[in-house]
Design a protein around this motif. Structure first.
Motif, short mmCIF file in Angstrom:
data_model
loop_
_atom_site.label_atom_id
_atom_site.label_comp_id
_atom_site.label_asym_id
_atom_site.label_seq_id
_atom_site.Cartn_x
_atom_site.Cartn_y
_atom_site.Cartn_z
N ILE A 256 -23.56 22.25 39.80
CA ILE A 256 -23.55 23.25 38.73
C ILE A 256 -24.98 23.65 38.45
O ILE A 256 -25.92 22.94 38.80
N ALA A 257 -25.15 24.82 37.80
CA ALA A 257 -26.50 25.34 37.55
C ALA A 257 -27.24 24.52 36.51
O ALA A 257 -28.46 24.41 36.55
N GLY A 258 -26.49 23.94 35.57
CA GLY A 258 -27.15 23.15 34.54
C GLY A 258 -26.19 22.74 33.45
O GLY A 258 -25.03 23.17 33.40
N ALA A 259 -26.69 21.87 32.56
CA ALA A 259 -25.90 21.41 31.43
C ALA A 259 -26.78 21.31 30.20
O ALA A 259 -27.96 20.94 30.30
N GLY A 260 -26.20 21.64 29.05
CA GLY A 260 -26.87 21.46 27.77
C GLY A 260 -26.10 20.41 26.99
O GLY A 260 -24.93 20.62 26.65
N ILE A 261 -26.71 19.27 26.74
CA ILE A 261 -26.00 18.12 26.19
C ILE A 261 -26.70 17.63 24.92
O ILE A 261 -27.91 17.42 24.90
N ASP A 262 -25.90 17.44 23.86
CA ASP A 262 -26.43 16.93 22.60
C ASP A 262 -25.84 15.58 22.23
O ASP A 262 -26.24 14.99 21.24
N VAL A 263 -24.87 15.11 23.02
CA VAL A 263 -24.17 13.86 22.69
C VAL A 263 -24.14 12.96 23.92
O VAL A 263 -23.99 13.43 25.05
N PHE A 264 -24.28 11.65 23.70
CA PHE A 264 -24.47 10.72 24.80
C PHE A 264 -23.62 9.47 24.61
O PHE A 264 -23.21 9.15 23.48
N ASP A 265 -23.39 8.75 25.71
CA ASP A 265 -22.56 7.55 25.63
C ASP A 265 -23.22 6.44 24.83
O ASP A 265 -22.54 5.60 24.23
N VAL A 266 -24.54 6.42 24.82
CA VAL A 266 -25.30 5.46 24.01
C VAL A 266 -26.33 6.25 23.21
O VAL A 266 -27.06 7.06 23.77
N GLU A 267 -26.35 6.03 21.88
CA GLU A 267 -27.32 6.73 21.04
C GLU A 267 -27.98 5.74 20.09
O GLU A 267 -27.28 4.92 19.49
N PRO A 268 -29.31 5.84 19.91
CA PRO A 268 -30.25 6.66 20.68
C PRO A 268 -30.27 6.24 22.16
O PRO A 268 -29.98 5.10 22.49
#
Length: 319
Positions: A256-268
């Motif tokens: 894919i051309a790219g991804a914009g991600i604000d949420v993750f499996d581990v935070e921080p």
């Protein structure tokens, strides 16, 4: 005896200044924690002497095992009116009242578009090149007008994302398991016949689904393979809806051309987490809800919840 209130994950140290906590000053001592407590043992030790805890969104889980180790805890205030990481039955069994607050759909809508536009126009790469003396115009922007925006979930946030897409002149298509044509028509979107059709036909896909048994891992390797190699994926909803390993593979292999991600499996995110160095990724540290107005609502209503609890009339109870 004065009560003690812990405010968790106050990374910007803003909780006690963005809202008026003075109504509690005669009864409650408020302690704000800027550091994140990553494991249950550390959290249990830090909160052992607190009667009230204010927690931010779903960043910190409160399972029965933790609640059992917090004998002083009587009130747990969570921002928002939905929280999937609190064991409500255990809270009730341990005599802990759980309350929530209102939240605004505006910040995540705005961040969704910040990520989408940043990806489409190569903002980070071009800014870094300008500031670092790099090449002049090294990327070619992806157009929005006339392109297809696929919105997964047409609720409070998804519908506003769709309306912005329409304002950009995009062709907007939407899908979720319970979405009706009537609802899609209200927003001005086309109802996709299936998620597969939406993924395969969209130039940009934005996720706005609630996390549950039916949506956990909804987008995996098979689904990502349906996307065009020129398509972009945006997720400001919940990390577990998109298989993280499959997404990393797709990014590294240029599927894919790219991804914009604000949420993750581990935070921080841990310092060595592969999401920190993945190519074609525009990542933000869960900023979807982080705005001054939203914080004022969260913490202002947290104060109201504490006042109401102390008066024997809890507000906005969850569970």
């Amino acid at each position: 005896m004065r009560l003690r209130c812990a405010v968790l994950d106050d990374f910007q140290q803003i909780a006690t200044s963005v809202a008026d906590w003075s109504p509690l000053e005669d009864q409650v001592d408020v302690v704000s924690f800027a550091e994140h407590f990553a494991d249950e043992d550390t959290l249990a030790e830090a909160l052992a002497e607190f009667d009230i805890v204010v927690t931010l969104r779903e960043r910190v889980a409160f399972p029965g095992s933790l609640l059992a180790r917090l004998p002083r805890l009587k009130l747990l205030v969570a921002s928002g009116m939905r929280n999937s990481v609190i064991d409500y039955a255990a809270a009730e069994a341990h005599g802990v009242t759980v309350c929530g607050t209102a939240s605004s759909s505006t910040p995540p809508v705005e961040l969704t578009w910040a990520l989408l536009l940043g990806l489409a126009r190569g903002i980070v790469e071009e800014t870094n090149a300008v500031r670092g003396g790099g090449p002049w115009q090294s990327t070619v922007g992806a157009d929005l007008h006339g392109r297809r925006l696929g919105v997964l979930g047409l609720g409070k946030i998804g519908s506003r994302v769709a309306q912005v897409g329409l304002a950009f002149g995009m062709d907007v298509v939407a899908w979720s398991r319970n979405l009706t044509k009537e609802r899609a028509d209200e927003v001005g979107a086309e109802l996709a016949s299936s998620m597969d059709v939406l993924l395969a036909s969209s130039d940009f896909v934005s996720v706005h689904l609630a996390l549950g048994d039916r949506t956990r891992g909804l987008i995996g390797a098979r689904e990502l393979a349906l996307l065009k190699p020129t398509a972009y994926l945006i997720n400001t909803s919940r990390a577990a809806i998109v298989d993280q390993d499959a997404l990393l593979t797709a990014l590294h292999e240029g599927r894919i051309a790219g991804a914009g991600i604000d949420v993750f499996d581990v935070e921080p995110l841990p310092a060595d987490h592969p999401m920190r160095t993945a190519p074609r990724l525009l990542a933000t540290p869960h900023l979807g809800y982080v705005s001054r107005a939203n914080y004022a609502t969260y913490y202002g209503q947290a104060v109201e919840d504490i006042q109401a609890y102390l008066a024997g009339e809890p507000l906005r109870r969850l569970g």
